[in-house]
Enzyme design. Sequence first.
Site, PDB file in Angstrom:
ATOM      1  N   HIS A  56     -10.202 -44.925  -3.870  1.00  0.00           N
ATOM      2  CA  HIS A  56     -11.491 -44.703  -3.221  1.00  0.00           C
ATOM      3  C   HIS A  56     -11.614 -43.270  -2.693  1.00  0.00           C
ATOM      4  O   HIS A  56     -12.654 -42.637  -2.830  1.00  0.00           O
ATOM      5  CB  HIS A  56     -11.638 -45.699  -2.073  1.00  0.00           C
ATOM      6  CG  HIS A  56     -12.946 -45.633  -1.363  1.00  0.00           C
ATOM      7  ND1 HIS A  56     -14.056 -46.330  -1.779  1.00  0.00           N
ATOM      8  CD2 HIS A  56     -13.329 -44.930  -0.271  1.00  0.00           C
ATOM      9  CE1 HIS A  56     -15.058 -46.067  -0.968  1.00  0.00           C
ATOM     10  NE2 HIS A  56     -14.650 -45.222  -0.042  1.00  0.00           N
ATOM     11  N   HIS A 104     -20.724 -49.890  -1.311  1.00  0.00           N
ATOM     12  CA  HIS A 104     -19.945 -50.654  -0.338  1.00  0.00           C
ATOM     13  C   HIS A 104     -19.790 -52.070  -0.894  1.00  0.00           C
ATOM     14  O   HIS A 104     -20.118 -53.060  -0.250  1.00  0.00           O
ATOM     15  CB  HIS A 104     -20.602 -50.638   1.040  1.00  0.00           C
ATOM     16  CG  HIS A 104     -19.639 -50.301   2.137  1.00  0.00           C
ATOM     17  ND1 HIS A 104     -19.681 -50.811   3.392  1.00  0.00           N
ATOM     18  CD2 HIS A 104     -18.552 -49.489   2.137  1.00  0.00           C
ATOM     19  CE1 HIS A 104     -18.698 -50.317   4.130  1.00  0.00           C
ATOM     20  NE2 HIS A 104     -17.994 -49.518   3.379  1.00  0.00           N
ATOM     21  N   ASN A 105     -19.277 -52.123  -2.131  1.00  0.00           N
ATOM     22  CA  ASN A 105     -19.261 -53.371  -2.894  1.00  0.00           C
ATOM     23  C   ASN A 105     -18.275 -54.388  -2.357  1.00  0.00           C
ATOM     24  O   ASN A 105     -18.637 -55.528  -2.071  1.00  0.00           O
ATOM     25  CB  ASN A 105     -18.897 -53.079  -4.356  1.00  0.00           C
ATOM     26  CG  ASN A 105     -19.845 -52.081  -4.982  1.00  0.00           C
ATOM     27  OD1 ASN A 105     -20.975 -51.939  -4.535  1.00  0.00           O
ATOM     28  ND2 ASN A 105     -19.402 -51.390  -6.012  1.00  0.00           N
ATOM     29  N   ARG A 125     -24.214 -41.094   7.750  1.00  0.00           N
ATOM     30  CA  ARG A 125     -23.377 -40.073   8.403  1.00  0.00           C
ATOM     31  C   ARG A 125     -23.014 -38.938   7.437  1.00  0.00           C
ATOM     32  O   ARG A 125     -22.908 -37.780   7.844  1.00  0.00           O
ATOM     33  CB  ARG A 125     -22.107 -40.706   8.978  1.00  0.00           C
ATOM     34  CG  ARG A 125     -22.334 -41.466  10.272  1.00  0.00           C
ATOM     35  CD  ARG A 125     -21.022 -41.760  10.979  1.00  0.00           C
ATOM     36  NE  ARG A 125     -20.083 -42.490  10.148  1.00  0.00           N
ATOM     37  CZ  ARG A 125     -20.145 -43.794   9.880  1.00  0.00           C
ATOM     38  NH1 ARG A 125     -21.108 -44.515  10.401  1.00  0.00           N
ATOM     39  NH2 ARG A 125     -19.258 -44.377   9.096  1.00  0.00           N
ATOM     40  N   ASP A 283     -17.795 -36.473   9.185  1.00  0.00           N
ATOM     41  CA  ASP A 283     -17.955 -37.834   9.674  1.00  0.00           C
ATOM     42  C   ASP A 283     -16.675 -38.617   9.424  1.00  0.00           C
ATOM     43  O   ASP A 283     -15.851 -38.231   8.602  1.00  0.00           O
ATOM     44  CB  ASP A 283     -19.130 -38.523   8.984  1.00  0.00           C
ATOM     45  CG  ASP A 283     -18.855 -38.760   7.519  1.00  0.00           C
ATOM     46  OD1 ASP A 283     -18.539 -37.778   6.806  1.00  0.00           O
ATOM     47  OD2 ASP A 283     -18.929 -39.914   7.065  1.00  0.00           O
ATOM     48  N   GLU A 327     -11.086 -47.681  10.351  1.00  0.00           N
ATOM     49  CA  GLU A 327     -12.390 -47.240   9.831  1.00  0.00           C
ATOM     50  C   GLU A 327     -13.509 -47.661  10.772  1.00  0.00           C
ATOM     51  O   GLU A 327     -14.621 -47.926  10.334  1.00  0.00           O
ATOM     52  CB  GLU A 327     -12.590 -47.782   8.411  1.00  0.00           C
ATOM     53  CG  GLU A 327     -11.574 -47.205   7.452  1.00  0.00           C
ATOM     54  CD  GLU A 327     -11.772 -47.630   6.004  1.00  0.00           C
ATOM     55  OE1 GLU A 327     -12.769 -48.306   5.700  1.00  0.00           O
ATOM     56  OE2 GLU A 327     -10.909 -47.277   5.179  1.00  0.00           O
ATOM     57  N   GLN A 329     -16.646 -47.602  12.835  1.00  0.00           N
ATOM     58  CA  GLN A 329     -17.848 -46.866  12.444  1.00  0.00           C
ATOM     59  C   GLN A 329     -18.355 -45.968  13.567  1.00  0.00           C
ATOM     60  O   GLN A 329     -17.855 -45.994  14.676  1.00  0.00           O
ATOM     61  CB  GLN A 329     -18.931 -47.873  12.056  1.00  0.00           C
ATOM     62  CG  GLN A 329     -18.547 -48.723  10.866  1.00  0.00           C
ATOM     63  CD  GLN A 329     -18.495 -47.923   9.600  1.00  0.00           C
ATOM     64  OE1 GLN A 329     -19.518 -47.508   9.082  1.00  0.00           O
ATOM     65  NE2 GLN A 329     -17.304 -47.682   9.088  1.00  0.00           N
ATOM     66  N   GLY A 552     -21.836 -37.731  -5.875  1.00  0.00           N
ATOM     67  CA  GLY A 552     -21.892 -39.140  -6.210  1.00  0.00           C
ATOM     68  C   GLY A 552     -20.685 -39.857  -5.707  1.00  0.00           C
ATOM     69  O   GLY A 552     -19.959 -39.370  -4.841  1.00  0.00           O
TER      70      GLY A 552
END
Lengths: 770, 223
Positions: A56, A104-105, A125, A283, A327, A329, A552
């Site tokens: 990722h 965000h699958n 962000r 971010d 992670e 947010q 992308g």
Amino acid sequence: MITVDTVERAVGTPDEPQPYTELGLKDDEYVRIRDILGRRPTTAELAMYSVMWSEHCSYKSSKVHLRQFGDLPRSEALLVGIGENAGVVDVGDGYAVTFKVESHNHPSYVEPYQGAATGVGGIVRDILTMGARPVAVMDSLRFGRADAPDTARVLPGVVAGVGGYGNCLGLPNIGGELSFDECYAGNPLVNALCVGVMRHEDLRLAKAEGAGNRVVLFGARTGGDGIGGVSVLASETFADAAEAGLSPAKRPSVQVGDPFTEKLLIEACLEIFAAGLVTGIQDLGGAGLSCATSELASAGTGGMHVDLDRVPLRDSTLTPAEILMSESQERMCAIVEPGKVDDFLAVCRRWDVQATVIGEVTDGDRLTVDWHGERIVDVPPRTVAHEGPVYERPVQRPADLDDLRADDPAALPRPTTGAELTAHWLAVVSSPDGADKTWVTEQYDRYVRGNTVLAQPDDAGVVRIDEDTHRGIALALDGNARYARLDPYAGAQLNLAEAYRNVAVSGARPLAVTNCLNFGSPEEPAVMWQFAEAVRGLADGCRELGLPVTGGNVSLYNQTGDVAINPTPVIGVLGVHDDVRRRVPSGWRAAGETVLLLGETRAEFGGSAWASVMHGHLGGRPPAVALPAEKALAALLAGLVGEGLVTSAHDLSDGGLAQALAESALRYGTGAALDLSAVAGDAFTALFSESGARAVVTTTDPGSVRVTADWAGVRVTELGTTGGDALRVADLPELPLAELRAAWTATLPALFGSPEVTVGSVPAGTVPTS
Amino acid sequence: MRIGVITFPGSLDDVDAARAVRLAGGEPVSLWHADDHLEDVDAVVLPGGFSYGDYLRAGAIAARAPLMHSVVAKARSGLPVLGICNGFQVLCEAGLLPGALTRNGHLHFRNRDQALRVERADTAWTGSYTAGQRIVVPVKNGEGRYVAAPADLDRLEEEGRVVVRYVEGNPNGSLRDIAGVTSADGRIVGLMPHPEHAVEDLTGPSTDGLGFFTSVLTAVVAA
């Protein structure tokens, strides 16, 4: 008391076994980390490398292919290209626009509401980090069969999550896609796009420069949510549905969103930018603090030191490694000159945003992290952020592709009588993919900020960016995985062409491209072949259309067991309107206008909505790619809209002319009397072919449109005249709009619950007794 | 004519309300929730949004913001106040308007272009309309279902304090199709629909919402 694994301890215990496999690292990757450091990594270092070297974050399988986008000819409009948080494009008058789509699958399958919500939060962000005010969002959603029980679990949660987060942030949702296919049953796709606007001089980049400058962490406190999200969720294949969604085991890997905090973060950031209080900003998204610190340090000129125990926590039991991987947010990291720290903190206080100095930029070339005075990380930041592994994965053409392509839809039984044609028309239009999307889009605010000029169901979202000059932008987000399954090279280009056309029909000039590439496991050569072909197709297509790719996102491992999703490149195209008042809607408003079809119609049914809906068929070849014709059509539309010659324009894509005519008529409830015999040799081809480079327009001056189109080399076919309350097509039974609307609007509420309420009933306990 | 627009943490439609004031011919003045004293303004708009993230109850925390103390005091002596969506929720929570806004009957956030009937054309915020006029403005909320005890509803109806009513479909299950109500003196109005999103042909479903903002300019001059 847990022993802290310090650098010193790591040197002294070289043979201590480490759980690198559980963290998603391969044997050779672990060996490489040891080589880089000249010792075993500490627990905290191992955590950082594992998340940053995940598929990722590192793009390790896709990087070698994505380079083609960077090799495209430079466009004058491109201010910032691939590699930053989001690309930036000049849209004129000193304005710049930044936009990006991200997936965000996996989180959305595990926990639909929070997965989708934090998908929106993350991309917003990214846009904010560039120095821009986010002004709109879009969403591209794909689920398993519409009538599958699990779709009823996933879809409502995803839609509520996209809406819940975006609405609370005050960002209008201006469009997107909704599609269903069996192949997404265990892998729904949730791709969110955000677009932001800034003045050229406001552009910010993510880098840490100037020794002595402070590192400030601000926003939400750090908690135990989303630990290892990028490595555990997004970079692995779930063995089965139970492993992914139905067991709670992975749920802690999904982050929990708080859009209210993010709204405050946005306003605080914009105030901080305006006052010139930061030298660099990043971010915190996937891989959290590991990513932000290593990327900032890696992109800068020096090193960085962080005192990790200063990070404000929601859960005081978190270990240093967990803090680095969390992670959580709504967090940002800024580089601030010492003399500006007080002002920075004052702005944060005004917005009730917690801000903490956690470290500083150093002279050296190391990223060091201390935990209560003990050194737990000492690494070269580039090796974490930018010099991860790169793989040339083997590619192999899928074994079933020849059979699939040989299975031509020409052999499928076709409707012949007028009544059959009308029945098929209604079936395609009322299929879950073709049906009215109001059930979804009603849950999104499209009005907030007061600049939404067009939103769904129009082909493109159009947003005004200047109230005095009326300058604006148009955006479309499109993907068609059936085409890409049959031919990923052509499929990527067809998706690009559709988004390009959608921007053009609004009257905008296409400027730049973003993409979200959703594929199966890169460890399967057939999937890797699809990926390589799609990237090559997209790069070649962009070169031919003269558009840069500004950035992308790649989402791999979208498969359950051995079964990968259909390759799904989702393409976003940004266009500019010099004057948004000239935009044209997709629907017919007035009676007595001439309906014209622009472009050529050939007998092309491979991957079509008709073959899928009526026969459950996927085979043959997708429609021919005709990029020169797309360019000619876009130029023609820009000219027609600019001269005010057309009153509506609607792109033809899935479902062909049948879908487009129904949508144009239903938009404002205006019918038409039409004769399709000049479109193609037969009514079936006219209605259901999905040939590209076509649009339906209405005009009060068909003569001038014809002259302009002839000059542009675009074929014009007159279809008839608007008016009445039905679609009256020669040789077909009359199709009353009431009947068409009833079929078109009934589908999603029937599947996911009626939106109507019983008026006047009061549940017990809800009445205040003032 | 100076019309204040309050920004709370989480206010979203404050820019829209300010634009509507400007298009109506007024001068919008930004007000900050944490200030103690209300600036010299002729009227106040509480905009839509999610103040404090709708935590506790929608509007509950904002109703206790420092600035709201002076808004409440001045509203009680006749300062025109308009609460839109979250602003309406704040006014109910602050005790300036009766009733409460609860979760929509269907439990979804809903955004649609909504037809309304203007029931009262003699409040400070609706003087530009005629009684019975049909207007179309956007509605968008998750907690917009107006409720009050039956006796209170009867009293509101008797006193003619229902300002706007949903027609051609009730978007959230509000009792008696109530979309907005007013104070006894007609100076304070709260409504769930968003007139500030219907002030330009380019961006709204109509320009029907502009009347709320032109009305108050006349009302202030007349007062």
